[in-house]
Scaffold this motif. Structure first.
Motif, mmCIF file in Angstrom:
data_model
loop_
_atom_site.group_PDB
_atom_site.id
_atom_site.type_symbol
_atom_site.label_atom_id
_atom_site.label_comp_id
_atom_site.label_asym_id
_atom_site.label_seq_id
_atom_site.Cartn_x
_atom_site.Cartn_y
_atom_site.Cartn_z
ATOM 1 N N SER A 1 1.236 3.984 -2.875
ATOM 2 C CA SER A 1 0.988 5.397 -2.592
ATOM 3 C C SER A 1 2.211 6.240 -2.966
ATOM 4 O O SER A 1 2.097 7.308 -3.577
ATOM 5 C CB SER A 1 0.665 5.571 -1.103
ATOM 6 N N PHE B 1 -7.149 2.497 3.802
ATOM 7 C CA PHE B 1 -6.277 1.556 4.494
ATOM 8 C C PHE B 1 -5.606 2.335 5.626
ATOM 9 O O PHE B 1 -5.232 3.499 5.451
ATOM 10 C CB PHE B 1 -5.168 1.049 3.567
ATOM 11 N N ILE C 1 0.846 -1.214 0.000
ATOM 12 C CA ILE C 1 0.000 0.000 0.000
ATOM 13 C C ILE C 1 0.873 1.253 0.000
ATOM 14 O O ILE C 1 0.676 2.187 -0.782
ATOM 15 C CB ILE C 1 -0.945 -0.006 1.234
ATOM 16 N N TYR D 1 -5.154 6.597 -3.554
ATOM 17 C CA TYR D 1 -3.899 6.269 -2.875
ATOM 18 C C TYR D 1 -3.178 7.510 -2.326
ATOM 19 O O TYR D 1 -1.981 7.506 -2.093
ATOM 20 C CB TYR D 1 -2.975 5.421 -3.748
ATOM 21 N N LYS E 1 -8.344 4.446 -0.618
ATOM 22 C CA LYS E 1 -8.275 3.256 -1.481
ATOM 23 C C LYS E 1 -8.410 3.614 -2.961
ATOM 24 O O LYS E 1 -7.946 2.878 -3.822
ATOM 25 C CB LYS E 1 -9.372 2.268 -1.096
#
Lengths: 257, 462
Positions: A35, A160, A31, A185, A182
């Protein structure tokens, strides 16, 4: 027997469903990586109004311009204050290094030349804002151990929640917890924890939108919980992929009139 | 009152914002900023009738940067107006109006061409001059302002070639422009109010008064003439090796601070009396029966070849920087006050650190070594000086404390300059500060031990 069969089928389906959902939940590292590597243009120019708010609600406003450009997978950033008069022409250059601290230079008009910023200064406030020199640079994902700790909604955005702990301790923070949208990002919120694992600062994105095809934060607030002091940043202008010249990200340009 | 011929043009431009608007609409950007500053100095102790008790120094500085974006051309025109009032036994005012920096700068890719009156900053040390020799300085107020503020712009052609990892800067100054130093007639003059004190003395004979009043300090015309043979040049190569930024220098310049050169051997007795003004030295001068050229001392600015290097890096929590210069042909006074040139090696090392409570500390050590040494006045073969500053901000930069200091390990003279500033939200700031000088009469700061002062400064930045 039939019940047993049905039971096995149900158990299998549950297991499958569990495995499916486990496989779909990305890791904290992926993640953060996604990002970090999201499309933010090959280069960008932004003009930002920065407002310092103390606990008595007194306001002090500044205007700064930020130029940023990717050089391979590394980024260089040039920042210049244009208002108010007492910090006008103060400039800052950050050159990202892959396996070392970023190289940072600060140009103060009164000195007439650029000066290197030392590592310890990265823990200190950047020109009296609630951002430190460390906050002013991108933090590469490999510098931290990341763990997905939750998925939750933040101001209507599904996010997240990832905990990031520095691998080598070379940070002023013991950990950061980030809320990552989500869809875009974008990092919409970060809680910063000091070495005593106490929450000291909170960064909150107040507004974001698509500009020139790129998800862009347009309002963000950094609050120092200890001092009850805030730094608000509002995007006044943004231009992506303008073909900024490499020459802009040099010490020579930092010292130029 | 000195008025530059270009000033009416500047005034016209500065006073017509509509004209500026029209220019900006034609892809020309005009960036104006400036400051109005007023300092009031109060002498800390009354020592004699000649020194100023209360001095005001007010200044207006307007800076103009006009960018012609289509041509990558910068036109810079900074103008400074100044008004000083002196409250000694003979109150006076001094006004001046001058351009601070005005030049044209054309950028063509990696090349930058500059022509005009410009200020260049070379070297890595703060408030210390080893390699930062391109511009002369204004020492008429001694060190009441820092090095960058003291600098005088100089007419030059400058050519820069810039690459990502290295650059070359070259400077050619067609004429020599000296640093400004007063020798007589002010609190900050080298010999302060000596002539006036002698003239008003009730114990000295008329003959002695006549001798002192006849002393004259003159320019060396062949150096200060606007003649191309007096031109100066410098070149700097800057790059980075591993994590160290460094530069290499060569300069062929004149020593901008004048050193007094005698025209006759008796002139050395004149210098001896000026630097050590006691009865014995005045008697010795009188006994030599000086006449004509004996009284005339020339301001010598000999040509210097300077080879040097600077560097800067970061080691842990410390910024480390330094400068080294070999100065070939630096002028000195011998122990008998005769003029002599020597080669000098200067090495400076600076360390910067910001503590965890955001206090900035900077210490610099400067070591000078005179080659082929013989006994010199005010100069040991190896001399060492420490300088430094401490800065601390409170209330997020609204209140700022600053302490600058300098201490000579060799001569034990000291300068201390504490200052506290309060910044208001509208560009106005108020400061209170002081200067304390200590040391022997013949040392740099010790010569001004009776000039300790406190000051208030009001500044408006716009």
């Amino acid at each position: 027997m039939r019940n047993l069969f049905v039971g096995v089928i149900i158990a299998f389906c549950v297991l499958l469903a569990y495995r499916q959902s486990f496989a779909e939940a990305p890791s904290g590292a992926s993640i953060i990586e996604k990002s970090f590597n999201r499309d933010d243009g090959k280069d960008s120019y932004s003009k930002i109004e920065m407002t310092l708010v103390d606990k008595q609600n007194n306001l002090r406003s500044r205007i700064l311009e930020i130029y940023s450009k990717d050089f391979g997978d590394l980024t260089k950033t040039f920042l210049e204050f244009s208002k108010p008069a007492d910090i006008k022409d103060t400039r800052f250059l950050s050159i990202e290094e892959k396996n070392a601290d970023n190289t940072q230079y600060l140009y103060l008009p009164a000195l007439g030349r650029a000066r290197r910023i030392v590592s310890s200064q990265k823990n200190l406030a950047f020109v009296n804002t609630d951002y430190t020199y460390e906050d002013m640079q991108r933090r590469r994902p490999e510098k931290d151990a990341h763990k997905l700790i939750a998925e939750e909604s933040l101001d209507g955005h599904s996010c997240f929640v990832v905990e990031s702990i520095p691998r080598d301790g070379a940070s002023q923070y013991s950990k950061r917890i980030s809320w990552i949208d989500k869809e875009s990002y974008l990092v919409l919120r970060v809680d910063f924890y000091d070495k005593k694992v106490q929450k000291t600062k909170e960064l909150r994105v107040k507004n974001f939108e698509i500009k020139q095809g790129i998800w862009t934060i347009t309002q963000v607030e950094m609050e120092n919980l200890k001092d009850q002091h805030k730094t608000l940043m509002k995007l006044l202008e943004i231009n992506y992929n303008q073909g900024l010249v490499d020459d802009l990200f040099t010490v020579y340009r930092l010292e130029k009139q | 009152m000195k008025i530059n011929l270009f000033f009416p043009l500047f005034l016209f431009a500065a006073c017509f914002p509509l004209r500026a608007f029209a220019l900006e609409s034609a892809n020309i950007q005009w960036d104006k900023k400036g400051e109005i500053r007023s300092r009031i100095y109060q002498d800390a102790v009354d020592n004699n009738a000649f020194e100023d008790k209360l001095v005001t120094d007010s200044m207006v500085l307007i800076k103009n940067n006009v960018w012609m974006l289509d041509h990558e051309l910068l036109i810079k025109a900074d103008v400074e107006g100044r008004l000083e009032t002196f409250d000694n036994h003979d109150p006076s005012t001094d006004t001046s109006l001058r351009f601070k920096e005005d030049f044209l700068e054309l950028t063509k890719g990696a090349q930058v061409f500059t022509f005009g009156e410009k200020i260049v900053t070379w070297g890595k040390l703060d408030d210390v001059v080893i390699l930062d020799k391109i511009n002369p300085q204004d020492y008429r107020r001694f060190v009441l302002y820092d090095k960058q503020e003291r600098k005088r712009s100089a007419l030059m052609f400058k050519y820069d070639y810039n690459q990502e990892d290295w650059k070359v800067e070259s400077v050619f100054k067609p004429f020599f422009k000296p640093s400004l130093v007063n020798f007589f007639g002010s609190d900050w003059a080298v010999f302060q109010n000596l002539k006036q004190a002698v003239a008003d003395s009730s114990v000295l004979s008329q003959a002695k008064k006549n001798i002192v009043s006849s002393i004259a300090i003159e320019d060396q015309d062949n150096v200060t003439d606007n003649d191309l043979k007096n031109g100066e040049a410098g070149i700097r190569f800057a790059s980075k090796m591993n994590d160290v930024d460094y530069s290499l220098y060569y300069m062929n310049v004149h020593n901008s601070i004048p050193v007094l050169k005698e025209k006759t051997a008796t002139g050395n007795l004149v210098k001896k009396f000026l630097y050590i003004p006691n009865a014995d030295n005045l008697n010795a001068l009188e006994a030599a029966s000086p006449t004509g050229d004996d009284f005339i001392l020339e301001k010598a600015h000999p040509r210097l070849n300077v080879i040097g290097a600077d560097w800067e890096t970061v080691i842990g929590a410390f910024g480390i920087r330094g400068e080294t210069g070999v100065l070939l042909g630096q002028p000195f006074l011998r122990d008998d006050f005769s003029y002599v040139k020597k080669n000098l090696v200067s090495v400076g090392l600076g360390i910067d650190h910001t503590t965890s409570n955001d206090t900035y500390i900077d210490v610099q050590l400067i070591i000078d070594h005179v080659m082929d040494y013989e006994r010199l006045f005010e100069q040991e073969e190896n001399s060492k000086r420490l300088t430094g500053s401490i800065r601390k901000s409170f209330k997020r930069g609204i209140v700022n404390f600053n302490l600058d200091w300098s201490y000579s390990l060799s001569y034990q003279d000291t300068m201390i300059n504490p200052r506290i500033e309060y910044k208001f939200n509208n560009g106005v700031s108020v400061s209170f500060g002081g200067f304390i000088f200590m040391g022997d009469q013949t040392t740099t700061f010790g010569a001004f031990t009776t000039k300790d002062l406190i000051y208030t400064e009001i500044k408006y930045l716009f």
